[in-house]
Every structure is written in C-alpha cells, then in structure tokens.
Design a protein around this motif. Structure first.
Motif, PDB file in Angstrom:
ATOM      1  N   PHE A   1       0.818  -1.208   0.000  1.00 46.50           N
ATOM      2  CA  PHE A   1       0.000   0.000   0.000  1.00 46.50           C
ATOM      3  C   PHE A   1       0.859   1.268   0.000  1.00 46.50           C
ATOM      4  CE2 PHE A   1       0.579  -0.206   4.554  1.00 46.50           C
ATOM      5  CZ  PHE A   1       0.496   1.107   4.983  1.00 46.50           C
ATOM      6  N   ARG A   2       2.068   1.154   0.595  1.00 44.58           N
ATOM      7  CA  ARG A   2       2.959   2.312   0.572  1.00 44.58           C
ATOM      8  C   ARG A   2       3.516   2.536  -0.830  1.00 44.58           C
ATOM      9  NH1 ARG A   2       2.581   4.897   4.959  1.00 44.58           N
ATOM     10  NH2 ARG A   2       2.768   3.851   6.962  1.00 44.58           N
TER      11      ARG A   2
ATOM     12  N   ALA B   1       1.878   1.935  -3.516  1.00 45.80           N
ATOM     13  CA  ALA B   1       0.800   2.611  -4.226  1.00 45.80           C
ATOM     14  C   ALA B   1       0.756   4.087  -3.841  1.00 45.80           C
ATOM     15  CB  ALA B   1      -0.533   1.933  -3.915  1.00 45.80           C
ATOM     16  N   GLN B   2       0.939   4.359  -2.545  1.00 44.60           N
ATOM     17  CA  GLN B   2       0.893   5.742  -2.090  1.00 44.60           C
ATOM     18  C   GLN B   2       2.040   6.563  -2.684  1.00 44.60           C
ATOM     19  OE1 GLN B   2       0.779   5.547   2.186  1.00 44.60           O
ATOM     20  NE2 GLN B   2      -1.440   5.210   2.240  1.00 44.60           N
TER      21      GLN B   2
ATOM     22  N   GLU C   1       4.730  -2.327   9.405  1.00 43.95           N
ATOM     23  CA  GLU C   1       3.867  -1.214   9.782  1.00 43.95           C
ATOM     24  C   GLU C   1       3.805  -1.084  11.291  1.00 43.95           C
ATOM     25  OE1 GLU C   1       2.648   1.154   7.856  1.00 43.95           O
ATOM     26  OE2 GLU C   1       3.914   0.074   6.457  1.00 43.95           O
TER      27      GLU C   1
END
Lengths: 457, 328, 327
Positions: free
Chosen positions: C119-120, C122-123, C324
């Motif tokens: 997800f990071r 993607a961010q 995380e």
C-alpha cells in the motif's frame, strides 16, 4: 456438471435430511431411555435384581452411580483382600473384597444415604482403620469416593522413602495418558485435516461426528445389547454413510453453487449446534457408558486394557490411512486434490468423487474415535466431541493445516501438552494450555510444524 | 384469546428486557467484524465475558461503576489487540480459530476454581456484588412502576432504569455505526471485505483498518456483555461458544452489513424462542416434548435456522440481496 | 484518439516530462538496444531482483530501467516471470532471500522501494492493475472510484465520525471520479454494482480507479485480456491519453499487435531474465526474442495465475503488517 436446478433441489432437501438423519440417530438413542427408565437393566453377572452390585468396573450414567475406593498402607502399597460392605437405605449389606490394586467398585442403581463399612477383622496384621464405617450420600450419575484412611504397614510391604508417587512416575503417567489422548485426537482430527486440505473448509461440526460415533455405539451395544464388536462395526459404517450423505446433500451442492468458504463454515457451525442439541434432546444430558465387555479378549477389560486396545487400534488405523494416502491411486489423487484442486481436475481426477470419499472416510474415522473415546474415558455424552473440537483444531493447525501426517504429530503434541500440564494446572485449565499453544503457533509459525511455507505457483 | 394475550404480553416483556438490548449490542459489534469488514470472529462471547468480568471484578474490589466500565472496555481493547496483531495478517480462517480458542480460554479460566476468589469459579459472580454500584446511579425513587401489563421496580434489580440505560446505549451504538458506515472509513472497510489485495493496490493500509474494526467491534461486544450481566450474574458458562453462534444467527436473521439488522435479528430471535416456548407448553403433549426439551428444541431450531439463512437468504431480512449474495 | 478527452482536473505540467512523444522516441532511439541499458530519465531502476519458487527461478533481473514518460511494454512467453516481476516491484511479493553479493533494490522517482509494503508503494505513486481484474464487485462503480483516491481525512476512524471534517474532500473526489467515469464511458453505470459490469468494463473501471490517485506511473497487467474487441480501440486510446497527460505506463501484454501499436519501448523477458530491449519495430526481429518464443517449452504460466498464491500472499501481507507495526 449437474444443472443448477438439480443442485437446488438437492439443497431444498437439506433441512429435511438433517432433521431426518438427526431424528433417526436420536430415535435410536431415545429407545433406551424408554426401555431403561422403568426398570434398570440388570447387571449381567448377577441373577437377582438389586440396587447395589459389586462389579469389576463401573461407569456412571443417568441411571447408575458408582462408589469406588482404594486402600493403601503407609508405604502407599495397595492393601488387598479387605472386606468392604455397602448397605442400601433399606436392604442388606452387599460385601466385596479389595483386589490386587487395593480397590473395590460398587455399581449403584438408586440414590440415597448408604452405609459404607470396612470389616476391621479382614485387615492384614499391622494395619488399622481410623474410621471403619460411615454414611455416604449416593446420587445417580455421580461417582462417590469411598476411601478409608489406614495407618501402619503390612508385612512384606515395600518401604519406599517419602511419598511413593514420585514426580517422575507422575510425569510418566501423564506422558502415557498424553500419548493415549494424542492418538485418539489424531484419529478424530485426520479427517478434519483431510477435509480442510481437499475443500478448504474448517468443519465445526466435526466434533459432533465424534459424538455420533460414541452415541451410536452406546445405542447399539449398551441399549440394544448387540455384540459389541458388531455394534462398533455398524457404528463406523453408519458414520461413514453420514459423511457420504452429508456431502451428497449439503456440501457437494453448496460447492457447486460457489458458496464462499466463510459461509460454508458458518453452515457447519449451524449444523454443529443443531446436531449437538439433537443428541441432547434424545439422549439426555447424562454420560452414557459403552459396554465394557469386549468380545475380542473374551472377558471384561479394565480401563487400562481398554486404553491399550484403543491405542493399538488408533495406530493400526492411522498407519493404514497413511499408507493408503501414500501408496494407493486414490490416496495419491487425494493428495493431488489437496495440493492443487484445479490442476488435479485438469489432469483427469474426478475431484468431486475424491472429496465425497474424503467426507465418508473422515466421518467414519471420527465415529471410530468417538467409540474409543467412550471406551477409554468411561462414556460419552452429547458434548463429548464438542469438548475436544478445539483440541482437534489445535492439533491440525499445529501440524500444518491440511496435511494428514501433520495432524498426527500435532495431535500427539497436543495430547501430551494437555495431560502433562494437568500436573500443574487444575481442572479444565489444561485445555486452556493447548489452546494457548495453538495461538502461539499461529503467532510464530502459522504454517504449523510440518506445513510448507510456500508453494510453487 | 387468553393464550394470544399472554403470548403478546410475553413478547413485549422480552422485547423490553435488558437482555435483548444487550444481545443486540453484541450483535452490532459482530456485524462490524463479520458483516462490514469480513472478519470471521467466532469469539464474540469472549468479548462479552471480558466486559462482564471487567465490570464485576472492579466493582467487587471497590472501584466504582464507571471505573468498572472503563476496565471492561480497556480489557476488550487489549484482548482485540492480542488476537488481531498476529492474525490479521494471515488468512481469514486463522482469525476464526484464534478467536474461538481465545474466547474458550477466557471461559475456562473464568470457570476455574483456582481463581474463584475473583471470578467465583463455576458459580460465577452473583449480581448483587456489582448491581448496587449501578442502581446507585439511578435518578428514580426506589418503587414499583406499572406501565400497561409490565410491572418492574424503578431502580433496583431488573428495573426500568436498567432497561432505559440498555436501550439508550443501544441507540448510541446504532448511531455510531451509522455515522461510521456512511463515511469513507466505512467504504474502506467494505472494500476490504471485498478484496484486500485490490485495496492494497489502491494504497489503503488494510491491516490497520482491520485492526480498528476488530477493536471497535470487540469493545461494543464488551459493552453488550456488561449490560447483559447487569440483570443476572457473571458466569463463564453462560457466555460460551453457543452464545457466539447465537449472535451469528441473530445477525444473519436481521441482515448482516445493515445498521438495524442486528437489532431486528435479536428481537426476532427472542420472540421466536418465547413464542416457541409458549406454544409448545400450551399445545404439545408432555410425552412428545417435556419442559427440559423445549430449550433444546429451541437450539436445534437456531442451528438449522442458521444453516438455512446462510444458504437461502444470506442477506437476512433487511440486507441488500445484491450486496450480500454470497458467491454468485 | 483525435477527440479531446472530457475535462479531467489537470494536475499542471510536470517538470521535465516528455509531453512531446516524437521527441521522446528520438531520445529512446539513442539508447543502446541491449538488456539493462541505461535510459536518459529513468522513473524506475531495478537491480538484482531474484525470486525463486522452490527450485524454480521465476525472476532473475540484473538491471532494468524504465524511461519516464514512455509507454513501456513487458513481453515474453508464458512463464517468463512478467507478472511475478510486477508483483515484486509493487510489494505484492518479496524477492527470495539473499543471493551471494546481490542485494535486491529498486528505486522509483528517487525513493528506495525494496521491502516497502504494497500500500505504501501505491501511495508513492506507482499504482497497478491485476491480470484477473479486481473490481470490488459488491460495491457500486462510484464507490470503487472513490476508494482509489488518496488523502481522504474521512478514512481515519475518528475523523470519519464528523462529516464536516471530510465533506469538502469527498465532494472533490466525487467530482473527479465523475469526470474520469465520463472519460472512460462508464458514467451511466456509476450507481451499478461493479459485479454487473462486463469484463472489458471492469478493466476500464480498474484503470479509472487507479487514476484517481494521479499516479506517476501506472502498471497494467494484461489490460487487453478478455476485453471485447469493440472496446480494444478505446482502451488503447485511453492508455495513450494517460501518457500524454503525464503518467508513465508499464504494461504486460501478449497481444503483439497492441504492443507494436502503442508502445515506445519494449522489454522482453524469458525464463525470468530480461533477454532483449528496444523500440517495438526492432525488438520483434531480435534473435533472442525469436528464441524465447520458439524455444520455450513452458506451457505453464509460472507464477502468473498463481498471482498472490494464497500462502505466499499471506506471508507478504504478514511482513508488511509487521513493518507497519514497527514504524
């Protein structure tokens, strides 16, 4: 591929089937309650009907209570040949003598205040009883302890320094018990693991299948008084059939319908709930003893012999299942389905047939485990399987979900953990240890002891 | 007609009762997990038990009522973290097994005699130990009040005060869930239920959101547990595995992933059980079903009902068929 | 596509981005046509990335650079490791453990991305789509789109309770989503469940959803697979539009016609390695490419369809979560 309409029709038959199956099993279970309650079945060893019998063994159930005790001298050695008398509230004293282990057992069919006495004259020289007689309250469905405090030693009694039960022997006892529990768990949970492996389903109704085995064996063997061996064989067959029918009527159609695994799991939860209360509805809440007279050895076996026999049967069956999985064509097909269902289907394996077979065999094994469990632990009740369900999950998870051999190793570890931890922990806390281990395994090695971390894609 | 009147009176009595509201609250927590986020928590009864013990033991040891509530809620947060931190990164069925195992551990430990000086062992903690701290908060005088056919004390015991508090808390929890579910957070949670990988590819911290949902739903469950024990006692065996299964039945009956489904499901469940009890004891001969067997029959109905709901009407009464048609 | 796209909120001209495609192609013509060649302005540079499944090597790339502003095609026979490579650089899979002296690393827009959770990634501006489309089927098309947007205060659980705190951002992204849906001709479907869309429409939705975050680079895994031929042309147009508006494109595709038609640069993989690179016209004739396609005995699409194979996907997610937790 059957048409959707067909699978819909099969599905529609589901509630009826569950109820029917449950009714059938429970009617069988109910028959004894009707037959037995007005006049308890007499104990076979005695011709006359009486409320108190001195028996070789006793299992507590709805209509039966046990009074049991063992005599030991100061060295902790058993005192044999002592005369004990149990007197009903109205009636004459029933005598018995302590056996080589210093123990005696009465089977009692009526609740009340009984007089329990030890005949001092029958004690060996050098031993005295502090209080040779007292009144004990006997209630049906319960075990009443009947020990006597003795002082002194008899001649020939081996003197051991300190307590005779050393921590080491206690540990060894619990390790033996652990192996026993482990093997029974393995027998019950290998099916759980196979079903998970081939279908991905966590079957929460698996515990009820264990119960079903025990209850059916009790129905056939104890209530209907069939030859126990025949009763066991029929029980295993019926349990296997129940697996076949379940897959045919419920799981197969639901698979074809594409119901998600989570939803299927909730269905098994519903089934578990329904079945366990069907058992309770018809068979009551009490513990039902399985007939201890096993024809195999031609006479009544005591608990230890039962345990050894159960272990032997477990090992033989487990080895047979293991060999079948490794060596036979169907076994290899089963493993192929476990590894990769789509690939197995593509290479010409009839996946549905394999899964149906897995359900059948798994339920038969669970039923067998239920019988052995009942024999070893003094009986079954409606919650027997439910009580060990989480131990079975712990065992299969520990060994690696979906691997048959893993289930065996995991079961033995869990069995040992449960029994050994009972040295330090009271009551059911030993089960908590097993569950704690389950959680820790998931924390540190989620693929289990033997599971693979990854697969070739 | 007499029978019908008494049946309806019984219905009303059950709907009003604190137990119904407490159950509905626990189901709402479960709905957050299972209905909205897709987390299979089979240990919701464990959260209820933790709430109950937290409240009762704190009050027993001399802490006040509010401290007890706080302890129960914090304990539920910790419990959720312990369960969630290791398992929420694994496949869904691991969470299922861990939650049921953990709830069972709580039950076994609560049941055990060795801790009975705090937990009361198998007998549990009797209500009188902690109910006083609650009734002391009542603004009402200590007297009976009759409304229609229902006559309860205003303050003490199984009172109007308890009923009011339960339904107010229920209303607050419903509002909370409604607020969350109309927000982008609610959208994220539903997206996670659909496909975690897709959500990761869109830059969402799936793990964090799942953990938030687990904690919040667990805390709501604990609140339900506290209200549940206020009218009776804290007894480990009364909040075991079957309670969780029952919560699932209520949830799926009313409609998962809906705001009011849990409330409707819980109310309907109790109505069905009461109705079953009244009808059977009135019309079915004792030889066929005796008094002991009625609750057992009820449980059989619950189990089969759960199966049928999942298979034939997964959206329950209020759910959206398209949103919740499991599979295709 | 000659027809101007409907108004999409412009993000402003990007410094140093080759909006002029002819100029870009001239630049690329200078680049040596060999595996691992350096690009004038790489947006992504990958080094020593290796992934093995059991004994099989799925990916073993020494060096690869992707030119900023270009449409780069990643081609290769089945089992060449294209999707695994995608999974690796987007954080959905992890490189196998330490190779002798080779530390896997990849840099995206100057940021080290090795061991960054999906997800990071993607961010950070690198958004992917999936070979098997992952539309969130039981949510509406509009909700799918809104989930693509970043920086939503309402996604934080406490802020979520107070609508005024997120109302403004919500209105913004709704407007943007509506514009994107119009551009991708999905505007009439906005309130339908994504599950009711056709295969091609799902591909469009997935692409549109990915664009909600204005990614610097979009990675499309077989965008044409299963798409109705009638939609192919418009999809091709959309992909070129993306480039023209400032998004670098890297895509995996089997359809050689499409590769030839829209890509500026082609990277060929075989048996996990990069075997050739070059402009589409030249690379197809390259001997290594012919060998790769003709000499390949791999019928099995190793790692491709087993994309995010349950067990490993879980392990990766687990590692992410741990990281995380520590962060």
């Amino acid at each position: 591929m059957p048409s959707p309409r067909r699978s819909r029709r099969l599905l529609a038959a589901l509630p009826g089937a569950v109820l029917l199956g449950a009714l059938a099993s429970a009617l069988l279970g109910a028959a004894p309650a009707l037959a037995a309650s007005p006049s308890p079945t007499p104990v076979p060893t005695s011709g006359t009907q009486s409320v108190v019998e001195a028996t070789a063994s006793c299992a507590v159930n709805d209509t039966t209570a046990c009074v049991r005790g063992a005599l030991h001298d100061d060295n902790g050695n058993p005192v044999k040949g002592v005369t004990i008398q149990l007197t009903p509230p109205s009636g004459t004293a029933v005598p018995t003598r302590t056996d080589a282990n210093g123990s005696y057992v009465y089977t009692v069919k009526k609740a009340g205040a009984y007089r329990l006495a030890l005949v001092p004259a029958s004690l060996p020289k050098g031993i005295k009883a502090a209080a040779p007689s007292r009144t004990v309250q006997v209630s049906l469905g319960q075990l009443t302890p009947g020990a006597f405090a003795l002082t002194g030693t008899f001649s020939g009694s081996k003197s051991t320094a300190g307590p005779t039960v050393t921590p080491l022997t206690m540990l060894w006892d619990q390790i033996s018990n652990g192996l026993l529990l482990g093997l029974l768990l393995a027998l019950a949970s290998i099916g759980l693991s196979l079903i998970y492996g081939t279908t991905g389903l966590s079957n929460f109704a698996h515990g009820e299948q264990v119960t079903l085995g025990g209850i059916l064996a009790w129905t056939f063997g104890t209530v209907l008084q069939w030859n126990f061996l025949v009763a066991c064989i029929v029980t295993v067959l019926v349990c296997g059939l129940s697996g076949y029918v379940q897959d045919r009527l419920i799981w197969g159609p639901l698979r074809r319908r594409g119901l998600g695994l989570t939803q299927l799991m909730v269905v098994t939860i519903g089934l578990s709930l329904a079945l366990s209360y069907v058992f309770q509805y018809f068979a009551g809440a009490g513990v039902h003893a399985l007939t201890p007279t096993i024809q195999l050895t031609g006479g009544p076996l005591d608990l230890t012999a039962n345990a050894y026999l159960a272990m032997l049967i477990s090992i033989v069956v487990l080895v047979a299942v293991g060999l079948a999985l490794q060596r036979t064509r169907i076994g290899r097909a089963t493993r192929a389905v476990s590894d990769n269902r789509a690939l197995a289907a593509a290479s010409g394996i009839d996946v549905d047939r394999i899964i149906r077979l897995v359900w059948t065999v798994s339920m038969a094994l669970a039923g067998l485990a239920g019988i052995l469990y009942g024999l070893v632990y003094g009986g079954v009740n409606w919650a027997t399987g439910q009580a060990i369900l989480l131990l079975m999950f712990a065992a299969t998870t520990l060994g690696g979900l979906g691997t048959a051999f893993g289930a065996l190793v995991g079961s033995i570890v869990i069995g040992l953990v449960v029994q050994v931890s009972s040295l330090f922990l009271s009551g059911d806390l030993r089960y908590a240890t097993a569950l704690l281990i389950l959680i820790l395994v998931l924390l540190f090695r989620p693929q289990g002891i033997l599971g693979r971390r990854e697969r070739v894609g | 007609m007499d029978f019908l009147t008494s049946l309806l009176t019984d219905f009303g009595q059950q709907i009003l009762s604190s137990v119904t509201a407490a159950f509905a609250i626990a189901v709402i927590g479960l709905n957050l997990h299972f209905g909205y986020t897709g987390l299979v928590n089979i240990g919701q009864a464990g959260f209820m038990l933790i709430g109950g013990y937290g409240l009762a033991i704190t009050v027993e040891l001399g802490g006040g009522f509010f401290l007890g509530v706080a302890v129960g809620l914090v304990a539920a947060v910790l419990f959720a973290l312990i369960l969630g931190l290791p398992t929420l990164k694994l496949r869904g069925d691991y969470l299922a097994i861990v939650t049921i195992a953990a709830a069972e551990i709580i039950r076994i430990v609560g049941d055990n005699q060795s801790l009975s000086q705090w937990t009361g062992g198998a007998a549990g903690i009797p209500g009188r130990v902690y109910q006083g701290a609650f009734t002391a908060l009542s603004p009402f005088p200590d007297q009976q009040l009759q409304i229609g056919p229902y006559n309860y004390p205003l303050t003490s015991g199984d009172s109007w005060f308890l009923r009011i508090v339960c339904w107010v808390v229920l209303a607050i929890v419903v509002l909370l869930v409604w607020l969350l579910m109309r927000s982008p957070w609610g959208r994220t949670v539903k997206g996670i239920r659909e496909d975690e990988d897709a959500m990761r590819s869109l830059g969402k911290n799936v793990y964090l959101v799942k953990l938030q949902s687990l904690v919040l739903g667990g805390v709501i469950g604990a609140a339900g547990g506290m209200l549940y024990v206020l009218s009776s006692s804290v007894q480990a065996d009364s909040l075991g595995r079957t309670t969780t299964f029952l919560l699932y039945t209520c949830l799926l009956l009313g409609g998962a992933a809906t705001v009011f489904g849990p409330v409707l499901g819980s109310v309907l469940y109790f109505i069905v059980i009461i109705g079953l009890n009244d009808v059977v004891s009135q019309f079915v001969p004792k030889q066929i079903m005796n008094e002991q067997q009625i609750p057992q029959f009820g449980w059989i109905v619950v189990g089969i009902g759960l199966m049928l709901l999942v298979i034939f009407r997964p959206q329950g009464i209020l759910g959206n068929k398209k949103e919740l048609s499991f599979g295709d | 596509m000659t027809e101007p796209a409907p108004a999409v909120p412009a993000r402003g001209r990007l410094e140093g981005y080759d909006y002029d495609r002819a100029a870009l192609r001239r630049k690329l013509a200078e680049v040596p046509q060999e595996p691992g060649s350096a690009k004038p302005q790489p947006i992504l540079a990958v080094d020593d990335i290796v992934r093995r499944f059991g004994g099989v090597t799925a990916v073993d790339v020494d060096h690869l650079e992707v030119q900023r502003g270009a449409i780069t095609a990643l081609i290769g026979p089945n089992g060449a490791g294209k999707t695994t490579f995608f999974n690796l650089i987007t954080g959905f899979d992890r490189p196998s453990r330490k190779e002798e002296g080779r530390t896997p690393r990849w840099v995206f827009q100057g940021t080290e991305l090795a061991s960054t959770s999906a997800f990071r990634v993607a961010q950070s501006g690198m958004v992917r789509t999936f070979q098997l489309t992952k539309a969130l089927e039981r949510m509406t098309v509009m909700d799918n789109m809104l989930l693509g947007a970043q920086d939503q205060p309402g996604e934080r659980i406490l802020t979520a309770l107070f609508r005024p705190a997120w109302r403004k951002r919500e209105a913004e992204i709704r407007e943007k989503a509506a514009a994107l849906l119009a551009r991708f001709t999905l505007d009439t479907k906005r309130d339908d469940y994504a599950g009711s869309l056709s295969g091609g429409q799902r591909k469009l939705l997935e692409m549109a959803r990915a664009l909600m975050s204005d990614p610097a680079m979009i990675m499309l895994d077989e965008p044409m697979a299963g798409v109705n031929p009638a939609l192919t042309q418009s999809l091709l147009g959309h992909i070129q539009d993306l480039r023209d508006q400032g998004t670098t494109v890297l895509f995996v595709e089997h359809d050689m016609h499409m590769v030839r038609h829209i890509s500026d640069w082609v990277v060929v993989m075989a048996e996990g390695r990069v075997v050739a690179e070059g402009p589409p016209a030249n690379v197809m004739a390259h001997q290594a490419v012919v060998d790769a396609y003709l000499g390949s005995h791999h019928d099995q699409d190793l790692g491709d369809d087993a994309l995010l194979d349950e067990d490993f996907g879980q392990a990766v997610a687990a590692e992410d979560a741990e990281r995380e937790g520590r962060a």
